[in-house]
Design a protein around this motif. Structure first.
Motif, PDB file in Angstrom:
ATOM      1  N   GLY A 441      -7.279   6.343   2.057  1.00  0.00           N
ATOM      2  CA  GLY A 441      -7.083   7.293   0.969  1.00  0.00           C
ATOM      3  C   GLY A 441      -6.648   6.581  -0.301  1.00  0.00           C
ATOM      4  N   LEU A 442      -7.177   7.029  -1.431  1.00  0.00           N
ATOM      5  CA  LEU A 442      -6.918   6.346  -2.693  1.00  0.00           C
ATOM      6  C   LEU A 442      -5.445   6.365  -3.067  1.00  0.00           C
ATOM      7  CD1 LEU A 442      -8.633   4.856  -4.779  1.00  0.00           C
ATOM      8  CD2 LEU A 442      -8.837   6.985  -6.052  1.00  0.00           C
ATOM      9  N   GLY A 443      -4.757   7.478  -2.810  1.00  0.00           N
ATOM     10  CA  GLY A 443      -3.341   7.549  -3.146  1.00  0.00           C
ATOM     11  C   GLY A 443      -2.494   6.595  -2.343  1.00  0.00           C
ATOM     12  N   LYS A 444      -2.733   6.516  -1.051  1.00  0.00           N
ATOM     13  CA  LYS A 444      -1.969   5.600  -0.208  1.00  0.00           C
ATOM     14  C   LYS A 444      -2.296   4.142  -0.538  1.00  0.00           C
ATOM     15  CE  LYS A 444      -1.708   8.901   3.622  1.00  0.00           C
ATOM     16  NZ  LYS A 444      -2.033   9.145   5.052  1.00  0.00           N
ATOM     17  N   VAL A 445      -3.556   3.871  -0.840  1.00  0.00           N
ATOM     18  CA  VAL A 445      -3.942   2.510  -1.228  1.00  0.00           C
ATOM     19  C   VAL A 445      -3.241   2.107  -2.525  1.00  0.00           C
ATOM     20  CG1 VAL A 445      -5.879   1.112  -2.043  1.00  0.00           C
ATOM     21  CG2 VAL A 445      -6.137   2.538  -0.007  1.00  0.00           C
ATOM     22  N   ARG A 446      -3.127   3.053  -3.438  1.00  0.00           N
ATOM     23  CA  ARG A 446      -2.426   2.754  -4.689  1.00  0.00           C
ATOM     24  C   ARG A 446      -0.944   2.460  -4.436  1.00  0.00           C
ATOM     25  NH1 ARG A 446      -4.143   6.823  -7.187  1.00  0.00           N
ATOM     26  NH2 ARG A 446      -5.901   5.846  -8.267  1.00  0.00           N
ATOM     27  N   ALA A 447      -0.332   3.151  -3.476  1.00  0.00           N
ATOM     28  CA  ALA A 447       1.065   2.872  -3.137  1.00  0.00           C
ATOM     29  C   ALA A 447       1.223   1.464  -2.589  1.00  0.00           C
ATOM     30  CB  ALA A 447       1.557   3.899  -2.110  1.00  0.00           C
ATOM     31  N   VAL A 448       0.270   1.003  -1.794  1.00  0.00           N
ATOM     32  CA  VAL A 448       0.315  -0.372  -1.284  1.00  0.00           C
ATOM     33  C   VAL A 448       0.204  -1.370  -2.438  1.00  0.00           C
ATOM     34  CG1 VAL A 448      -0.910  -2.069   0.128  1.00  0.00           C
ATOM     35  CG2 VAL A 448      -0.569   0.250   0.990  1.00  0.00           C
ATOM     36  N   ALA A 449      -0.677  -1.100  -3.391  1.00  0.00           N
ATOM     37  CA  ALA A 449      -0.815  -1.999  -4.543  1.00  0.00           C
ATOM     38  C   ALA A 449       0.472  -2.044  -5.359  1.00  0.00           C
ATOM     39  CB  ALA A 449      -1.982  -1.540  -5.414  1.00  0.00           C
ATOM     40  N   TYR A 450       1.154  -0.909  -5.510  1.00  0.00           N
ATOM     41  CA  TYR A 450       2.439  -0.904  -6.219  1.00  0.00           C
ATOM     42  C   TYR A 450       3.472  -1.755  -5.487  1.00  0.00           C
ATOM     43  CZ  TYR A 450       0.952   2.865  -9.341  1.00  0.00           C
ATOM     44  OH  TYR A 450       0.309   3.609 -10.298  1.00  0.00           O
ATOM     45  N   LEU A 451       3.475  -1.702  -4.164  1.00  0.00           N
ATOM     46  CA  LEU A 451       4.424  -2.512  -3.398  1.00  0.00           C
ATOM     47  C   LEU A 451       4.211  -4.000  -3.655  1.00  0.00           C
ATOM     48  CD1 LEU A 451       4.853  -0.916   0.152  1.00  0.00           C
ATOM     49  CD2 LEU A 451       6.653  -1.517  -1.466  1.00  0.00           C
ATOM     50  N   PHE A 452       2.970  -4.425  -3.671  1.00  0.00           N
ATOM     51  CA  PHE A 452       2.690  -5.834  -3.939  1.00  0.00           C
ATOM     52  C   PHE A 452       3.103  -6.218  -5.359  1.00  0.00           C
ATOM     53  CE2 PHE A 452       0.181  -5.580  -0.122  1.00  0.00           C
ATOM     54  CZ  PHE A 452       0.197  -6.878   0.370  1.00  0.00           C
ATOM     55  N   ALA A 453       2.876  -5.332  -6.321  1.00  0.00           N
ATOM     56  CA  ALA A 453       3.290  -5.622  -7.696  1.00  0.00           C
ATOM     57  C   ALA A 453       4.808  -5.694  -7.811  1.00  0.00           C
ATOM     58  CB  ALA A 453       2.732  -4.566  -8.637  1.00  0.00           C
ATOM     59  N   LEU A 454       5.518  -4.779  -7.163  1.00  0.00           N
ATOM     60  CA  LEU A 454       6.983  -4.791  -7.220  1.00  0.00           C
ATOM     61  C   LEU A 454       7.548  -6.032  -6.543  1.00  0.00           C
ATOM     62  CD1 LEU A 454       7.711  -1.036  -6.444  1.00  0.00           C
ATOM     63  CD2 LEU A 454       8.082  -2.209  -8.617  1.00  0.00           C
ATOM     64  N   ALA A 455       6.977  -6.420  -5.406  1.00  0.00           N
ATOM     65  CA  ALA A 455       7.451  -7.617  -4.712  1.00  0.00           C
ATOM     66  C   ALA A 455       7.206  -8.862  -5.558  1.00  0.00           C
ATOM     67  CB  ALA A 455       6.763  -7.746  -3.360  1.00  0.00           C
ATOM     68  N   HIS A 456       6.045  -8.925  -6.193  1.00  0.00           N
ATOM     69  CA  HIS A 456       5.745 -10.074  -7.058  1.00  0.00           C
ATOM     70  C   HIS A 456       6.699 -10.125  -8.248  1.00  0.00           C
ATOM     71  CE1 HIS A 456       3.252 -12.977  -9.288  1.00  0.00           C
ATOM     72  NE2 HIS A 456       3.540 -12.229 -10.348  1.00  0.00           N
ATOM     73  N   ASN A 457       6.901  -8.994  -8.900  1.00  0.00           N
ATOM     74  CA  ASN A 457       7.781  -8.972 -10.067  1.00  0.00           C
ATOM     75  C   ASN A 457       9.233  -9.248  -9.696  1.00  0.00           C
ATOM     76  OD1 ASN A 457       5.583  -8.413 -11.616  1.00  0.00           O
ATOM     77  ND2 ASN A 457       6.170  -6.311 -12.112  1.00  0.00           N
ATOM     78  N   LEU A 458       9.630  -8.883  -8.485  1.00  0.00           N
ATOM     79  CA  LEU A 458      10.992  -9.180  -8.048  1.00  0.00           C
ATOM     80  C   LEU A 458      11.244 -10.681  -8.049  1.00  0.00           C
ATOM     81  CD1 LEU A 458      13.733  -8.683  -6.707  1.00  0.00           C
ATOM     82  CD2 LEU A 458      12.543  -8.460  -4.519  1.00  0.00           C
ATOM     83  N   MET A 459      10.309 -11.454  -7.514  1.00  0.00           N
ATOM     84  CA  MET A 459      10.481 -12.902  -7.487  1.00  0.00           C
ATOM     85  C   MET A 459      10.410 -13.504  -8.893  1.00  0.00           C
ATOM     86  SD  MET A 459      11.103 -13.115  -4.387  1.00  0.00           S
ATOM     87  CE  MET A 459      11.414 -14.865  -4.425  1.00  0.00           C
ATOM     88  N   ARG A 460       9.560 -12.941  -9.743  1.00  0.00           N
ATOM     89  CA  ARG A 460       9.489 -13.431 -11.114  1.00  0.00           C
ATOM     90  C   ARG A 460      10.772 -13.067 -11.878  1.00  0.00           C
ATOM     91  NH1 ARG A 460       7.376 -17.383 -11.763  1.00  0.00           N
ATOM     92  NH2 ARG A 460       7.270 -16.998 -14.021  1.00  0.00           N
ATOM     93  N   MET A 461      11.299 -11.866 -11.643  1.00  0.00           N
ATOM     94  CA  MET A 461      12.532 -11.448 -12.304  1.00  0.00           C
ATOM     95  C   MET A 461      13.699 -12.336 -11.892  1.00  0.00           C
ATOM     96  SD  MET A 461      14.335  -7.678 -12.212  1.00  0.00           S
ATOM     97  CE  MET A 461      12.746  -6.894 -12.459  1.00  0.00           C
ATOM     98  N   ALA A 462      13.726 -12.728 -10.617  1.00  0.00           N
ATOM     99  CA  ALA A 462      14.815 -13.591 -10.155  1.00  0.00           C
ATOM    100  C   ALA A 462      14.780 -14.947 -10.836  1.00  0.00           C
ATOM    101  CB  ALA A 462      14.711 -13.775  -8.636  1.00  0.00           C
ATOM    102  N   LYS A 463      13.618 -15.323 -11.342  1.00  0.00           N
ATOM    103  CA  LYS A 463      13.503 -16.634 -11.997  1.00  0.00           C
ATOM    104  C   LYS A 463      13.701 -16.562 -13.499  1.00  0.00           C
ATOM    105  CE  LYS A 463      10.615 -20.761 -11.954  1.00  0.00           C
ATOM    106  NZ  LYS A 463       9.390 -21.403 -11.398  1.00  0.00           N
ATOM    107  N   ILE A 464      13.130 -15.531 -14.143  1.00  0.00           N
ATOM    108  CA  ILE A 464      13.181 -15.486 -15.606  1.00  0.00           C
ATOM    109  C   ILE A 464      14.321 -14.617 -16.134  1.00  0.00           C
ATOM    110  CG2 ILE A 464      10.701 -15.868 -15.738  1.00  0.00           C
ATOM    111  CD1 ILE A 464      10.318 -12.930 -16.309  1.00  0.00           C
ATOM    112  N   ALA A 465      14.820 -13.663 -15.320  1.00  0.00           N
ATOM    113  CA  ALA A 465      15.913 -12.787 -15.774  1.00  0.00           C
ATOM    114  C   ALA A 465      16.847 -12.473 -14.620  1.00  0.00           C
ATOM    115  CB  ALA A 465      15.346 -11.508 -16.382  1.00  0.00           C
TER     116      ALA A 465
END
Length: 483
Positions: A441-465
């Motif tokens: 389902g498109l909605g659930k797939v979009r939720a998975v994509a958000y999880l990957f973006a949040l996890a990626h940004n978490l590691m970047r945030m820990a480094k730059i801010a």
């Protein structure tokens, strides 16, 4: 000993120099061996790995101060999950089981995403066996139903968290939106190639599925004691789900037919999946065709922070640029200076839409395609090809500016940052398990994509801010150790 005795090799001549063995010693050795046999085998301390041990230790002592699980929990604690907490019905002395803290479920999914784990069942197992997952739970029992429901039912929440984080980074000046790179990657859908059927076949299967549901209901009503209620309910639920999937595929069929018409193909050849009606057959990176979704990510070139996420079931990137730019502006409140995309994005309509939405503030940096030769002239091969950077008849002003812009050598060096940014982020997502969608389902797939973006940004945030995570310089040390 004379020479004759040496050649004869008599026993006396061979062992004259050795000490004589006393008869009493031989007898004592025989008696010791006999006594040992009468006493049985030797006693040994052998390992017993099946025994249960009670260890006096707390969960805090299981993880070091710089462990990634602590970073994830510190991040989740600072997110606004009040909407989920307010919706909990178990309050005070009311009847019902206490609900699991949403922060636990959110932290488990973020940590599992960084750990390349995408299955709710696997996370539930790790909460019993892995120290990091046990530490996040803190003694709270978690089942895979609660985990899967949290991921599938909170698409809008993850979208809001991503917007809040990106806006905070932008307002604090931690990220630069001077250059943003956009790219799409095809992610395999959880649907088989054999599940795609045409309209006639779908209608036939829908009729058969409806008959099956009616038959199960009639049997259950005629003989309620034929099987357990749970088994009857399971069969009826499976038949109803099958009917709903086929009906959803029929509802998606007009969209597939319209896409066929736009591409100049026969609309009667359109097919939809009975497993995941939102999935579409797309051309993958290896040249093959499989059911997939198109995951679009927009990333800042300087900081490699994901500022835009979108998922579509269109295999082409041609119409994805302007909507993503609008999304990034809405999330961050800032208009990007330059927008870097590959050759699959810059349709003239998209360039004009970007120019109109940003009033010319955003420059599209994309390769100009090679001009096509006219097929009705025989001497075209002898003529030099036209200059692709010059304005053509029918070009609008934004398109003409784009052509002229891409002629400079400096802008070509800028364009090289697209691959260094977008391809790197895509590779990190692949390494974290974004190979095949675990949901439908498109909605659930979009939720998975958000999880990957949040996890990626978490590691970047820990480094730059790191100060935004409340850990000072310690967070940047964690990110550097895990990079």
């Amino acid at each position: 000993m004379n020479e004759t005795e040496r050649h004869n090799g008599s026993p006396a001549s061979l062992f004259d120099e050795l000490p004589a063995v006393e008869e009493q010693q031989v007898i004592a050795a025989k008696q010791a061996r006999a006594a040992s046999r009468r006493q049985g085998p030797p006693r040994l301390l052998q390992p017993n790995r099946g025994q249960i041990e009670l260890r006096a230790s707390d969960l805090e002592s299981l993880l070091g101060e710089d462990h990634r699980a602590r970073l994830v929990w510190g991040y989740v604690e600072r997110q606004d999950l009040s909407r989920l907490i307010e919706s909990i019905k178990a309050r005070g002395s009311n009847a019902g089981r206490s609900a699991i803290d949403p922060r636990i479920l959110f932290a488990l999914w973020l940590y599992a995403t960084l750990d390349a784990v995408g299955s709710g069942r696997e996370i539930a197992r790790l909460t019993r066996e892995s120290d990091a997952y046990r530490w996040i739970c803190g003694g709270v029992s978690v089942n895979y139903h609660a985990l899967n429901d949290f991921r599938s039912g909170n698409e809008s929440l993850m979208d809001e968290v991503l917007t809040a984080n990106v806006a905070a980074l932008a307002s604090a000046g931690a990220i630069s939106l001077e250059r943003v790179a956009q790219d799409g990657m095809r992610v395999r859908a959880d649907a088989g190639a054999a599940s795609f059927r045409r309209q006639a076949s779908l209608e036939q299967h829908l009729a058969e599925a409806g008959e099956l549901v009616d038959d199960i209901k009639k049997r259950a009503a005629a003989d309620p004691a034929a099987a357990s209620r749970r088994a009857q309910a399971a069969r009826e639920r499976a038949a109803q789900q099958r009917e709903e999937c086929i009906r959803a595929a029929l509802e998606q069929l007009p969209q597939v037919q319209a896409a066929k018409r736009r591409n100049g193909e026969k609309p009667e050849q359109a097919r939809a999946s009975t497993t995941d009606a939102d999935a579409r057959v797309m051309k993958m990176g290896d040249g093959g065709y499989r059911p997939a979704f198109n995951v679009q990510l927009a990333t800042t070139c300087e900081d490699q922070v994901i500022v835009g996420v979108e998922v579509s079931n269109t295999g082409s990137d041609m119409a994805q640029m302007a909507p993503m730019l609008e999304q990034v502006i809405e999330r961050t409140g800032t208009v990007p200076g330059q927008w870097l995309v590959d050759g699959g994005f810059p349709a003239h309509e998209q360039i004009e839409a970007v120019h109109a939405h940003t009033k010319g503030q955003t420059e599209v940096i994309a390769p100009v395609p090679e001009p096509r030769r006219k097929a009705d002239k025989r001497d075209d091969d002898a003529r030099p090809p036209p200059d692709k950077y010059r304005r053509k008849e029918g070009d609008s002003e934004p398109v003409a500016q784009w052509r002229a812009r891409m002629a400079g050598d400096e802008i070509k060096d800028v364009y090289k940052q697209r691959a260094a940014t977008a391809e790197c982020v895509n590779a990190l997502a692949r390494n974290r398990g974004l190979q095949r969608m675990p949901v439908r389902g498109l909605g659930k797939v979009r939720a998975v994509a958000y999880l990957f973006a949040l996890a990626h940004n978490l590691m970047r945030m820990a480094k730059i801010a790191p100060q935004m995570l409340g850990r000072g310089s310690g967070a940047s040390k964690i990110a550097a150790a895990l990079a």
